[in-house]
Write a protein that holds these residues in place. Structure first.
Motif, PDB file in Angstrom:
ATOM      1  N   ARG A  63      -5.277  -1.800  23.123  1.00 25.35           N
ATOM      2  CA  ARG A  63      -4.061  -1.735  24.036  1.00 25.35           C
ATOM      3  C   ARG A  63      -3.880  -0.349  24.239  1.00 25.35           C
ATOM      4  NH1 ARG A  63      -0.783  -6.249  23.564  1.00 25.35           N
ATOM      5  NH2 ARG A  63      -2.006  -7.993  23.015  1.00 25.35           N
ATOM      6  N   VAL A  64      -3.479   0.083  25.207  1.00 29.93           N
ATOM      7  CA  VAL A  64      -3.196   1.508  25.713  1.00 29.93           C
ATOM      8  C   VAL A  64      -2.231   1.745  26.246  1.00 29.93           C
ATOM      9  CG1 VAL A  64      -4.704   1.532  28.022  1.00 29.93           C
ATOM     10  CG2 VAL A  64      -4.553   3.592  26.715  1.00 29.93           C
ATOM     11  N   ASP A  65      -1.329   3.008  26.217  1.00 31.90           N
ATOM     12  CA  ASP A  65      -0.305   3.153  26.808  1.00 31.90           C
ATOM     13  C   ASP A  65       0.240   4.757  26.628  1.00 31.90           C
ATOM     14  OD1 ASP A  65       1.912   3.078  28.581  1.00 31.90           O
ATOM     15  OD2 ASP A  65       3.386   2.165  26.981  1.00 31.90           O
ATOM     16  N   HIS A  66       0.473   5.270  27.706  1.00 35.40           N
ATOM     17  CA  HIS A  66       0.753   6.943  27.381  1.00 35.40           C
ATOM     18  C   HIS A  66      -0.404   7.646  26.846  1.00 35.40           C
ATOM     19  CE1 HIS A  66       4.638   6.060  29.376  1.00 35.40           C
ATOM     20  NE2 HIS A  66       4.954   7.260  28.965  1.00 35.40           N
ATOM     21  N   GLY A  67      -1.678   7.112  27.032  1.00 41.76           N
ATOM     22  CA  GLY A  67      -2.873   8.084  26.523  1.00 41.76           C
ATOM     23  C   GLY A  67      -2.836   7.804  24.984  1.00 41.76           C
ATOM     24  N   PHE A  68      -2.413   6.629  24.278  1.00 40.10           N
ATOM     25  CA  PHE A  68      -2.386   6.198  22.918  1.00 40.10           C
ATOM     26  C   PHE A  68      -3.199   4.773  22.985  1.00 40.10           C
ATOM     27  CE2 PHE A  68       0.817   9.535  22.325  1.00 40.10           C
ATOM     28  CZ  PHE A  68       0.269  10.201  21.370  1.00 40.10           C
ATOM     29  N   ALA A 104      -5.119   5.844  18.132  1.00 38.33           N
ATOM     30  CA  ALA A 104      -5.839   7.240  18.645  1.00 38.33           C
ATOM     31  C   ALA A 104      -5.248   7.837  19.686  1.00 38.33           C
ATOM     32  CB  ALA A 104      -7.418   6.977  18.837  1.00 38.33           C
ATOM     33  N   ASP A 105      -4.875   9.148  19.750  1.00 31.48           N
ATOM     34  CA  ASP A 105      -4.293  10.015  20.660  1.00 31.48           C
ATOM     35  C   ASP A 105      -5.426  10.426  21.519  1.00 31.48           C
ATOM     36  OD1 ASP A 105      -3.418  12.011  22.431  1.00 31.48           O
ATOM     37  OD2 ASP A 105      -1.981  13.054  20.819  1.00 31.48           O
ATOM     38  N   LEU A 106      -5.502  10.039  22.883  1.00 29.57           N
ATOM     39  CA  LEU A 106      -6.841  10.248  23.693  1.00 29.57           C
ATOM     40  C   LEU A 106      -6.790  11.510  24.046  1.00 29.57           C
ATOM     41  CD1 LEU A 106      -6.769   6.947  25.814  1.00 29.57           C
ATOM     42  CD2 LEU A 106      -8.307   7.430  23.823  1.00 29.57           C
ATOM     43  N   ALA A 107      -5.667  12.465  24.130  1.00 31.38           N
ATOM     44  CA  ALA A 107      -5.762  13.638  24.553  1.00 31.38           C
ATOM     45  C   ALA A 107      -6.384  14.670  23.572  1.00 31.38           C
ATOM     46  CB  ALA A 107      -4.390  14.109  24.708  1.00 31.38           C
ATOM     47  N   THR A 108      -6.290  14.204  22.154  1.00 35.18           N
ATOM     48  CA  THR A 108      -6.687  14.984  20.996  1.00 35.18           C
ATOM     49  C   THR A 108      -7.900  14.728  20.181  1.00 35.18           C
ATOM     50  OG1 THR A 108      -5.067  14.288  19.324  1.00 35.18           O
ATOM     51  CG2 THR A 108      -4.589  16.164  20.817  1.00 35.18           C
ATOM     52  N   SER A 151      -5.502   7.774  13.472  1.00 33.26           N
ATOM     53  CA  SER A 151      -4.763   7.495  12.552  1.00 33.26           C
ATOM     54  C   SER A 151      -4.825   6.003  12.049  1.00 33.26           C
ATOM     55  CB  SER A 151      -3.019   7.976  12.794  1.00 33.26           C
ATOM     56  OG  SER A 151      -3.058   9.067  13.152  1.00 33.26           O
ATOM     57  N   VAL A 152      -4.442   5.840  10.595  1.00 30.45           N
ATOM     58  CA  VAL A 152      -4.332   4.561  10.182  1.00 30.45           C
ATOM     59  C   VAL A 152      -2.975   4.046  10.048  1.00 30.45           C
ATOM     60  CG1 VAL A 152      -4.834   2.914   8.401  1.00 30.45           C
ATOM     61  CG2 VAL A 152      -6.625   4.781   8.995  1.00 30.45           C
ATOM     62  N   LEU A 153      -2.396   2.868  10.826  1.00 28.50           N
ATOM     63  CA  LEU A 153      -1.130   2.636  10.788  1.00 28.50           C
ATOM     64  C   LEU A 153      -1.029   1.648   9.660  1.00 28.50           C
ATOM     65  CD1 LEU A 153      -0.509   1.825  14.671  1.00 28.50           C
ATOM     66  CD2 LEU A 153       0.130   3.974  13.123  1.00 28.50           C
ATOM     67  N   SER A 154      -2.023   0.651   9.160  1.00 28.01           N
ATOM     68  CA  SER A 154      -1.913  -0.526   8.180  1.00 28.01           C
ATOM     69  C   SER A 154      -3.328  -0.736   7.870  1.00 28.01           C
ATOM     70  CB  SER A 154      -0.976  -1.502   8.768  1.00 28.01           C
ATOM     71  OG  SER A 154      -1.089  -2.626   7.995  1.00 28.01           O
ATOM     72  N   THR A 155      -3.368  -1.174   6.583  1.00 24.98           N
ATOM     73  CA  THR A 155      -4.839  -1.495   5.930  1.00 24.98           C
ATOM     74  C   THR A 155      -4.540  -3.187   5.919  1.00 24.98           C
ATOM     75  OG1 THR A 155      -3.944  -1.043   3.717  1.00 24.98           O
ATOM     76  CG2 THR A 155      -5.459   0.724   5.021  1.00 24.98           C
ATOM     77  N   SER A 156      -3.358  -3.720   6.245  1.00 25.62           N
ATOM     78  CA  SER A 156      -3.029  -4.926   5.941  1.00 25.62           C
ATOM     79  C   SER A 156      -2.218  -5.587   7.078  1.00 25.62           C
ATOM     80  CB  SER A 156      -2.242  -5.153   4.741  1.00 25.62           C
ATOM     81  OG  SER A 156      -2.129  -6.499   4.238  1.00 25.62           O
ATOM     82  N   GLY A 157      -2.812  -5.614   8.359  1.00 24.36           N
ATOM     83  CA  GLY A 157      -2.208  -5.815   9.469  1.00 24.36           C
ATOM     84  C   GLY A 157      -2.893  -6.860  10.444  1.00 24.36           C
ATOM     85  N   GLY A 158      -2.309  -7.044  11.795  1.00 22.43           N
ATOM     86  CA  GLY A 158      -2.862  -7.681  12.698  1.00 22.43           C
ATOM     87  C   GLY A 158      -2.053  -7.709  14.098  1.00 22.43           C
ATOM     88  N   SER A 159      -2.400  -8.175  15.122  1.00 21.38           N
ATOM     89  CA  SER A 159      -1.924  -8.300  16.420  1.00 21.38           C
ATOM     90  C   SER A 159      -1.314  -7.038  16.921  1.00 21.38           C
ATOM     91  CB  SER A 159      -0.946  -9.517  16.177  1.00 21.38           C
ATOM     92  OG  SER A 159      -0.185  -9.604  17.534  1.00 21.38           O
ATOM     93  N   PRO A 160      -1.815  -5.832  17.060  1.00 18.30           N
ATOM     94  CA  PRO A 160      -0.981  -4.718  17.375  1.00 18.30           C
ATOM     95  C   PRO A 160      -0.799  -4.729  18.623  1.00 18.30           C
ATOM     96  CG  PRO A 160      -3.489  -4.052  17.279  1.00 18.30           C
ATOM     97  CD  PRO A 160      -3.322  -5.724  16.563  1.00 18.30           C
ATOM     98  N   THR A 161       0.193  -4.022  19.125  1.00 15.36           N
ATOM     99  CA  THR A 161       0.834  -3.749  20.531  1.00 15.36           C
ATOM    100  C   THR A 161       1.497  -2.499  20.584  1.00 15.36           C
ATOM    101  OG1 THR A 161       1.962  -4.966  22.243  1.00 15.36           O
ATOM    102  CG2 THR A 161       3.033  -4.876  20.080  1.00 15.36           C
ATOM    103  N   ILE A 162       1.351  -1.984  22.063  1.00 17.88           N
ATOM    104  CA  ILE A 162       2.205  -0.691  22.259  1.00 17.88           C
ATOM    105  C   ILE A 162       3.061  -0.973  23.738  1.00 17.88           C
ATOM    106  CG2 ILE A 162      -0.058  -0.016  23.342  1.00 17.88           C
ATOM    107  CD1 ILE A 162       0.576   2.923  22.442  1.00 17.88           C
ATOM    108  N   SER A 163       3.960  -0.494  23.652  1.00 24.41           N
ATOM    109  CA  SER A 163       4.896   0.097  24.996  1.00 24.41           C
ATOM    110  C   SER A 163       5.505   1.543  24.494  1.00 24.41           C
ATOM    111  CB  SER A 163       5.611  -1.197  24.790  1.00 24.41           C
ATOM    112  OG  SER A 163       6.728  -0.781  26.074  1.00 24.41           O
ATOM    113  N   TRP A 164       5.479   2.521  25.078  1.00 22.24           N
ATOM    114  CA  TRP A 164       5.770   3.697  24.603  1.00 22.24           C
ATOM    115  C   TRP A 164       7.240   3.907  24.740  1.00 22.24           C
ATOM    116  CZ3 TRP A 164       3.823   8.209  22.814  1.00 22.24           C
ATOM    117  CH2 TRP A 164       4.662   9.233  22.818  1.00 22.24           C
ATOM    118  N   PRO A 165       7.995   4.340  23.555  1.00 20.54           N
ATOM    119  CA  PRO A 165       7.265   5.131  22.417  1.00 20.54           C
ATOM    120  C   PRO A 165       6.905   4.146  21.270  1.00 20.54           C
ATOM    121  CG  PRO A 165       9.459   5.424  22.253  1.00 20.54           C
ATOM    122  CD  PRO A 165       9.417   4.459  23.471  1.00 20.54           C
ATOM    123  N   HIS A 166       6.930   2.873  21.163  1.00 19.39           N
ATOM    124  CA  HIS A 166       7.034   2.077  20.134  1.00 19.39           C
ATOM    125  C   HIS A 166       5.407   1.404  20.033  1.00 19.39           C
ATOM    126  CE1 HIS A 166      11.207   1.835  20.673  1.00 19.39           C
ATOM    127  NE2 HIS A 166      11.345   2.363  19.393  1.00 19.39           N
TER     128      HIS A 166
END
Length: 444
Positions: A226-231, A254-258, A262-277
């Motif tokens: 998923r992508v939002d605000h370049g992340f 990942a920050d697409l600009a740089t 980064s690793v957010l979790s090593t025991s997760g699933g179903s990620p989502t994004i809506s800036w800034p969260h």
């Protein structure tokens, strides 16, 4: 299995097969497309440069996930809001709910006699869609392409190409909403890599690559990129495990600009994004989520402040979606809910119609107006009208919808009988249309 359920199953299989091999846009009847640029590698794409985010330091809840009893599902599954006559979940056909005066753009999926288009994503302003261009013949070994299609002019811009056996793996990776866009970036999976394309520069990049192990596909069933605000956020199997084991997976951003990963979790699933969260389902470590899926909890991270919050309301969450200060989640009970991030209000927006537990609301998305998911019959939740809207019309076969900010798109046409007629020929339907709607015009 009933005839209708068999057709629904077949429809899903055809959606998967639809991305097997396709011709470059320049060989179709559409305007000449821009060839993809040579991919470049963003900085810090390797695990050696991967940053593990520090533990939370905020006033938000940092309580660890509590293991829940496994003996009785009724103790941990949420009690849905009653859907009695005083509080029903209402479903209306699209024309009854939204009228007949909406301006809905139409893009034929038939590129020429041999090739068809398949919808993957839509831009937030409804100006372009992301689609594959594939041969109708699912047995073809022709190259396939991923393209941007201008909604008004229908001009295509090819951004990626794939072929042969690797094309099949690539197809598997992007078929279930694997391509996404925030308008400035398009992201997708290419079997073992997350790729990105800048709509401003026309340049493609490889964000990260995992070892070429057939048992370690990226993305998996627990979260496509998923992508939002370049992340961009995605999942991949943990270093010592693979998707098929049923273990929780690693959630990365990942920050697409740089190019920083980064690793957010090593025991997760179903990620989502809506800036800034960003959000994901966090599971207790060393758990097999096939047998203990009800132990998950929803975790949010504010990318601006690096503060984390564990939500209290979702019990046994399976899939989640975010939009600004609201979120939606499906539970193992087979129900779908909508709430705000402060958890002051909760709505029951879809009920378990199939029986059993673990009903999967694939493709769960949110905007300021709508919530979309993939469960037949295809429908969306209108937050203003507080009811479901059925996208199926006059018996048309509807493919999964895609939602992005103020844009809603879906693919429809033909009928289930058409699928039945062509299933033995190996040919994909060529009588469908992609519909693109700017949701700002929806009636209140």
């Amino acid at each position: 299995m009933s005839t209708r359920r068999f057709i629904l199953w077949l429809q899903g299989m055809l959606l998967v097969l639809s991305a097997v091999g396709c011709s470059p846009a320049s060989q179709t009847g559409l305007p000449t497309s821009t060839p993809p640029s040579e991919p470049t590698i963003l900085a810090a794409p390797t695990m050696g440069n991967t940053e593990v985010l520090p533990p939370p330091t905020s006033t938000w809840s940092t309580q660890e996930t509590q293991a829940m009893p496994s003996e009785n599902y009724s103790e941990i599954l949420p009690s849905p809001v009653p859907t009695d006559p005083a509080n029903p979940i209402i479903s209306l056909p699209i024309t009854s709910a939204w009228g007949t005066r909406l301006k809905i753009e139409k893009i034929p999926t038939a590129v020429d006699e041999q090739h068809v288009m398949n919808l993957y994503a839509v831009a937030p302003d409804a100006k372009f869609i992301v689609a594959s261009i594939t041969p109708r013949d699912t047995r073809s070994q022709e190259d396939s392409s991923l393209a941007l299609v201008d909604v008004e002019s229908k001009k295509t811009t090819e951004i990626a190409r794939y072929s042969g056996p690797s094309g099949y793996n690539y197809m598997m990776a992007i078929s279930d909403f694997g391509a996404e866009t925030d308008g400035e970036w398009v992201v997708w999976q290419e079997t073992y890599a997350i790729k990105a394309y800048s709509t401003r520069s026309g340049q493609s990049s490889t964000i990260t690559t995992t070892p070429e192990d057939p048992n370690r596909h990226m993305g998996s069933a627990y979260g496509k990129p998923r992508v939002d605000h370049g992340f961009v956020i995605w999942t991949e199997p943990s270093e010592d495990d693979n998707y098929y084991s049923g273990s929780p997976v690693t959630v990365k951003i990942a920050d697409l600009a740089t190019g920083t990963v980064s690793v957010l979790s090593t025991s997760g699933g179903s990620p989502t994004i809506s800036w800034p969260h960003v959000g994901w389902v966090e599971y207790p470590a060393q758990e097999d989520i096939r047998t203990t899926p009800y132990k998950g909890s929803v975790v949010l991270l504010d990318l601006q402040t690096q503060q984390r919050k564990t939500l209290d309301a979702p019990k046994a969450p399976q899939r989640i979606a975010l939009y600004e200060n609201a979120f939606s989640w499906s539970s193992m009970s087979g129900d779908l809910f909508l709430s705000d991030l402060n958890e002051t209000n909760q709505q029951h927006i879809a009920a378990n119609e199939w029986g059993g537990i673990g009903i999967s609301y694939r493709g769960l998305r949110m905007s300021d107006r709508l919530v979309t998911w993939v469960l037949y019959p295809i429908r969306v939740w209108d937050q203003v009208q507080r009811r479901q809207v059925l996208l199926e019309n006059n018996g048309e076969r509807v493919s999964p919808p895609v939602l992005n900010e103020h844009a809603l798109a879906w693919q429809a046409g033909g009928s289930f009988e058409d699928v039945d007629k062509t299933k033995g020929s190996g040919l994909l339907p060529n009588n469908e249309t992609i519909y693109v709607l700017d949701t700002a015009q929806l009636p209140k």
